[in-house]
Enzyme design. Structure first.
Site, PDB file in Angstrom:
ATOM      1  N   HIS A 338       0.837  -1.204   0.000  1.00  0.00           N
ATOM      2  CA  HIS A 338       0.000   0.000   0.000  1.00  0.00           C
ATOM      3  C   HIS A 338       0.870   1.251   0.000  1.00  0.00           C
ATOM      4  O   HIS A 338       2.065   1.192   0.261  1.00  0.00           O
ATOM      5  CB  HIS A 338      -1.031  -0.021   1.126  1.00  0.00           C
ATOM      6  CG  HIS A 338      -0.539   0.247   2.514  1.00  0.00           C
ATOM      7  ND1 HIS A 338      -0.544   1.511   3.055  1.00  0.00           N
ATOM      8  CD2 HIS A 338      -0.070  -0.558   3.488  1.00  0.00           C
ATOM      9  CE1 HIS A 338      -0.103   1.451   4.305  1.00  0.00           C
ATOM     10  NE2 HIS A 338       0.202   0.206   4.592  1.00  0.00           N
ATOM     11  N   ASP A 348       6.021   2.810   7.292  1.00  0.00           N
ATOM     12  CA  ASP A 348       4.693   2.268   6.986  1.00  0.00           C
ATOM     13  C   ASP A 348       3.942   3.205   6.067  1.00  0.00           C
ATOM     14  O   ASP A 348       3.390   4.199   6.530  1.00  0.00           O
ATOM     15  CB  ASP A 348       3.951   2.075   8.314  1.00  0.00           C
ATOM     16  CG  ASP A 348       2.594   1.442   8.130  1.00  0.00           C
ATOM     17  OD1 ASP A 348       2.241   1.079   7.000  1.00  0.00           O
ATOM     18  OD2 ASP A 348       1.871   1.317   9.135  1.00  0.00           O
ATOM     19  N   GLU A 385      -5.182   1.578   2.754  1.00  0.00           N
ATOM     20  CA  GLU A 385      -5.009   0.380   3.591  1.00  0.00           C
ATOM     21  C   GLU A 385      -5.220   0.725   5.048  1.00  0.00           C
ATOM     22  O   GLU A 385      -5.793  -0.044   5.814  1.00  0.00           O
ATOM     23  CB  GLU A 385      -3.602  -0.202   3.377  1.00  0.00           C
ATOM     24  CG  GLU A 385      -3.364  -1.537   4.093  1.00  0.00           C
ATOM     25  CD  GLU A 385      -2.785  -1.390   5.501  1.00  0.00           C
ATOM     26  OE1 GLU A 385      -2.600  -2.421   6.164  1.00  0.00           O
ATOM     27  OE2 GLU A 385      -2.535  -0.262   5.955  1.00  0.00           O
ATOM     28  N   GLU A 386      -4.751   1.926   5.435  1.00  0.00           N
ATOM     29  CA  GLU A 386      -4.784   2.295   6.854  1.00  0.00           C
ATOM     30  C   GLU A 386      -6.202   2.401   7.403  1.00  0.00           C
ATOM     31  O   GLU A 386      -6.425   2.310   8.594  1.00  0.00           O
ATOM     32  CB  GLU A 386      -4.019   3.612   7.082  1.00  0.00           C
ATOM     33  CG  GLU A 386      -2.524   3.539   6.751  1.00  0.00           C
ATOM     34  CD  GLU A 386      -1.736   2.604   7.680  1.00  0.00           C
ATOM     35  OE1 GLU A 386      -2.355   1.945   8.532  1.00  0.00           O
ATOM     36  OE2 GLU A 386      -0.503   2.538   7.533  1.00  0.00           O
ATOM     37  N   ASP A 414       4.278  -4.737   3.301  1.00  0.00           N
ATOM     38  CA  ASP A 414       3.688  -3.502   3.822  1.00  0.00           C
ATOM     39  C   ASP A 414       4.864  -2.634   4.282  1.00  0.00           C
ATOM     40  O   ASP A 414       5.445  -1.910   3.478  1.00  0.00           O
ATOM     41  CB  ASP A 414       2.725  -3.866   4.959  1.00  0.00           C
ATOM     42  CG  ASP A 414       1.924  -2.697   5.476  1.00  0.00           C
ATOM     43  OD1 ASP A 414       2.462  -1.589   5.486  1.00  0.00           O
ATOM     44  OD2 ASP A 414       0.758  -2.880   5.893  1.00  0.00           O
ATOM     45  N   HIS A 499       2.782   4.660  13.148  1.00  0.00           N
ATOM     46  CA  HIS A 499       1.583   5.504  12.981  1.00  0.00           C
ATOM     47  C   HIS A 499       1.712   6.872  13.649  1.00  0.00           C
ATOM     48  O   HIS A 499       0.710   7.499  13.977  1.00  0.00           O
ATOM     49  CB  HIS A 499       0.320   4.795  13.481  1.00  0.00           C
ATOM     50  CG  HIS A 499      -0.102   3.657  12.595  1.00  0.00           C
ATOM     51  ND1 HIS A 499      -1.300   2.987  12.765  1.00  0.00           N
ATOM     52  CD2 HIS A 499       0.496   3.067  11.537  1.00  0.00           C
ATOM     53  CE1 HIS A 499      -1.406   2.031  11.854  1.00  0.00           C
ATOM     54  NE2 HIS A 499      -0.327   2.062  11.091  1.00  0.00           N
TER      55      HIS A 499
END
Ligand SMILES: *[C@@H]1O[C@H](CO)[C@@H](O)[C@H](O)[C@H]1NC(C)=O
Length: 694
Positions: A338, A348, A385-386, A414, A499
């Site tokens: 993603h 990420d 995706e998140e 990922d 994140h």
């Protein structure tokens, strides 16, 4: 000085002979895909792929820097330049590339506030919800996507990880979370599950923090159950698609009932330190700067929390590159990663995106050298995706029919790199291929060793391959809905900036992978896996490892289950699959050696490969898991109970969880029925391997 004529003559004869030999070798030996000429066992094009590694680290670093200049949350204006970057670099690699848009429901924060009040309601302290890490405030503020708007002025209760056992401990202390603000630390399952548990017990709101967050605040989705756009369950969220209303039961079940918000550890501790009530159990203050006898609440202070959500149907964009197969264009090897990120996304997911672009660059070089894969290779760059694997799931839902009949494998990356050590998850028929490939790739850190050596050493001498029962990356729809054999892999499994606004290029270049050699290792493993699966005449699927794994699962299950249920049907079906695999093994060997000129060899090989491909689909059941029909895979889907001890047989795991301590006849029957369902699924796989009707 020119040679004497006689010498010249002899030399030219030798040269001629040499040319003739070379000619014979290159043009008269079998086609390249059947030739394994060198000691390393590599196909010439695959060796070329690996030879393109020098300098790849700098190329990947440059991609990562460009991809992470700005935060690029899905559905926001800053997502477009990153999509354009990926699109143009895939094209520049010489690959046929296109984009496909969807319009799912996404969720963003409009406003929020948090304050601590004295018992009389006067203001004690305003608490920050932002992160000091992002002074430019370029990233979206920390929030939980799909949290409903709401407000609470209420005493707080510390619920530790927010698991069943934590609430039972609170009950024993006489503490009820009803009407209060639950404060939970991460580690008790998915965010959505933790919020749902607090809501069940009547909490007014949830504040979530991560121990050791170093000031960063972990964003994330709190959408529950299933994957993909909540308004189009089972079909694609195209522009003009049918959409369910927000109040339909099917939609409501996925949304949390109470507002929630991630906060910094420092903020959570500031609240926790003001709590009275019974002392917390000793391990609840683990690694937290608090006295061990700090109270769990409720109160006496009050938390004033407000949150305003903003929802919209946002445009998202998947990007695809297709390398059409020469001999079997209708069989698909799919590589995906993603692109959307909560903030800058250096780990990420853009460590994976930069790596994907390097795989594309190398595949492009192979194409220019004259290579074409036997089967079609598809590179995918997913969006959103998140928010819940939305881009990949919408695409799988839209193409379910042909994926079911034509997709051989899905290879997911990922976060390519979030630290040290190689980690992989896979469906078991891919274990051996992972071993073979990692034995051919140099370890990015330790000179003179292979990835396999350090990987197996880390796990005490054996590789440790996880089974993919999680629904936390883009393999979910492929495996859990479409039954496509899958791999997921990465370097490192602890990343403090996960994140948060600390997930930046700076962190990667200074701490994560300063030499970018781990990225290169992932590019090599990922790309070579793709090449083997695309080019090997007989698919490199090893079902012996599947049956061994199933025997282990059955053993673990049998030691867990008491009397009253029989595991016999399961054992019988595994025996049946094992026998089918043994026979197929011999057949595969013969087909491997079969010359292309033998009668129908090409067709026989194709039919055999189809049996290997379709065996995994046998584990699907059209009606899906009980109460969660969107998950179809009866071996590896996520269990409903986020605290389940099992990472396999989700239907059986759920039946056991729901049976609890009660061993009434009815409940045992449900467990037994789920065992039968898995047994029938394994029989279907056995039939697929045999390739015979039953
Ligand atoms: C709680 O915070 C909101 C938003 O800042 C504010 O409007 C409200 O007056 C506060 N409530 C109390 C009781 O302090």
């Amino acid at each position: 000085m020119p040679p004497k004529p006689s010498h010249f003559h002899r030399a030219s004869i030798v040269l001629l002979l040499l040319f003739l030999l070379l000619f014979l070798y290159f043009f008269l030996s079998p086609s390249p895909s059947h030739r394994r000429p060198h000691g390393d066992g590599l196909h010439p094009a695959h060796r070329l792929f690996l030879s393109l590694s020098p300098g790849a680290n700098a190329i990947i670093a440059a991609h990562l820097r460009s991809l992470t200049l700005r935060p690029h949350l899905a559905g926001t204006p800053s997502a477009a330049p990153v999509a354009d970057y990926v699109l143009s670099h895939l094209r520049a690699a010489g690959l046929r590339t296109f984009a496909a848009d969807y319009h799912p429901l996404l969720s963003y924060p409009a406003s929020s506030s948090l304050a601590l009040l004295r018992p009389d309601g006067s203001l004690l302290q305003t608490l920050r919800l932002s992160e000091p890490a992002d002074p430019a405030a370029a990233a979206v503020p920390p929030y939980h996507a799909y949290s409903p708007s709401g407000a609470a002025v209420a005493p707080a209760v510390y619920v530790n990880y927010g698991r069943e056992e934590d609430y039972r401990a609170l009950e024993r202390m006489g503490v009820d979370v009803k009407g209060h603000v639950a404060i939970a630390r991460r580690g008790g399952g998915s965010r959505g599950a933790v919020v749902a548990k607090a809501a069940e017990r009547g909490a007014a709101a949830v504040l979530m923090f991560k121990v050791g967050d170093r000031g960063g605040v972990e964003r994330g989705t709190v959408l529950l159950g299933g994957v993909g756009d909540p308004l189009t369950p089972g079909w694609a969220a195209s522009d003009d698609a049918e959409r369910l209303g927000a109040d339909e039961a099917e939609v409501r079940r996925r949304f949390p009932k109470i507002p929630s918000m991630p906060v910094a550890e420092e903020v959570a501790v500031a609240i926790l330190k003001t709590l009275g009530g019974p002392s917390m159990p000793r391990d609840w203050s683990d690694k937290l700067p608090m006295a061990a006898d700090n109270g769990v609440g409720p109160g006496p202070t009050l938390v004033n929390f407000t949150y305003q959500e903003y929802r919209k149907m946002a445009k998202i964009q998947n990007i695809f590159s297709v390398i059409r197969g020469r001999e079997e264009p209708d069989r698909y090897i799919i590589l995906g990663n993603h692109r959307d990120a909560w903030t800058f996304g250096a780990v990420d997911p853009n460590s994976g995106t930069a790596t994907l672009l390097d795989v594309a660059r190398r595949y492009g070089s192979l194409l220019r050298s004259g290579w074409r894969p036997r089967r079609t290779i598809i590179l995918c760059s997913w969006d959103a995706e998140e928010f819940g694997m939305i881009g990949s799931t919408e695409w799988v839902e839209q193409n379910l029919g042909w994926l079911t009949s034509k997709a051989v494998v899905y290879l997911n990356v990922d976060c390519a790199v979030q630290g040290d050590g190689f980690f992989a998850g896979a469906t078991p028929q891919l274990d051996n291929l992972l071993v073979q490939v990692t034995k051919q790739i140099k370890d990015p850190v330790q000179e003179g060793r292979m990835v396999y050596d350090t990987w197996s050493e880390y796990n005490g001498g054996i590789h440790n391959i996880e089974r993919l029962a999680r629904a936390d990356s883009d393999f979910s729809a492929f495996l859990h809905i479409a039954g496509v054999p899958s791999i997921d892999m990465y370097y490192g499994n602890v990343f403090p900036g996960y994140h948060t606004a600390y997930d930046s290029y700076k962190w990667m270049a200074e701490h994560g992978d300063p030499s970018f050699q781990r990225h290169v290792a992932i590019a090599q493993i990922w790309g070579l896996l793709g090449l083997r699966l695309a080019d090997d005449p007989v698919l490199p699927f090893d079902y012996v490892s599947y049956s061994t794994q199933l025997q282990e699962h059955a053993f673990v299950l049998s030691t867990f289950l008491g009397g009253g249920v029989s595991i016999q049907p399961l054992n019988r079906s595994i025996d049946e699959l094992t026998a089918a695999i043994r026979e197929a093994l011999e057949e595969g060997q013969k087909l491997q050696e079969a010359e292309i000129t033998e009668d129908f060899a090409v067709l026989r090989r194709r039919a055999f490969n189809d049996r290997l491909m379709l065996a995994e689909r046998g584990f699907l059941e059209a009606t899906g898991l009980r109460g969660r029909q969107w998950f179809k895979h009866l071996l590896y889907s996520p269990p409903d109970d986020s605290e389940s001890k099992f990472s396999f047989f989700p239907g059986i795991a759920d039946a056991i969880s729901q049976a609890g301590e009660n061993t009434g006849k009815e409940r045992l029957w449900v467990v037994q029925h789920e065992i039968w369902r898995v047994a029938r699924a394994i029989q279907r796989a056995a039939a697929a391997v045999r390739g015979e009707i039953i």
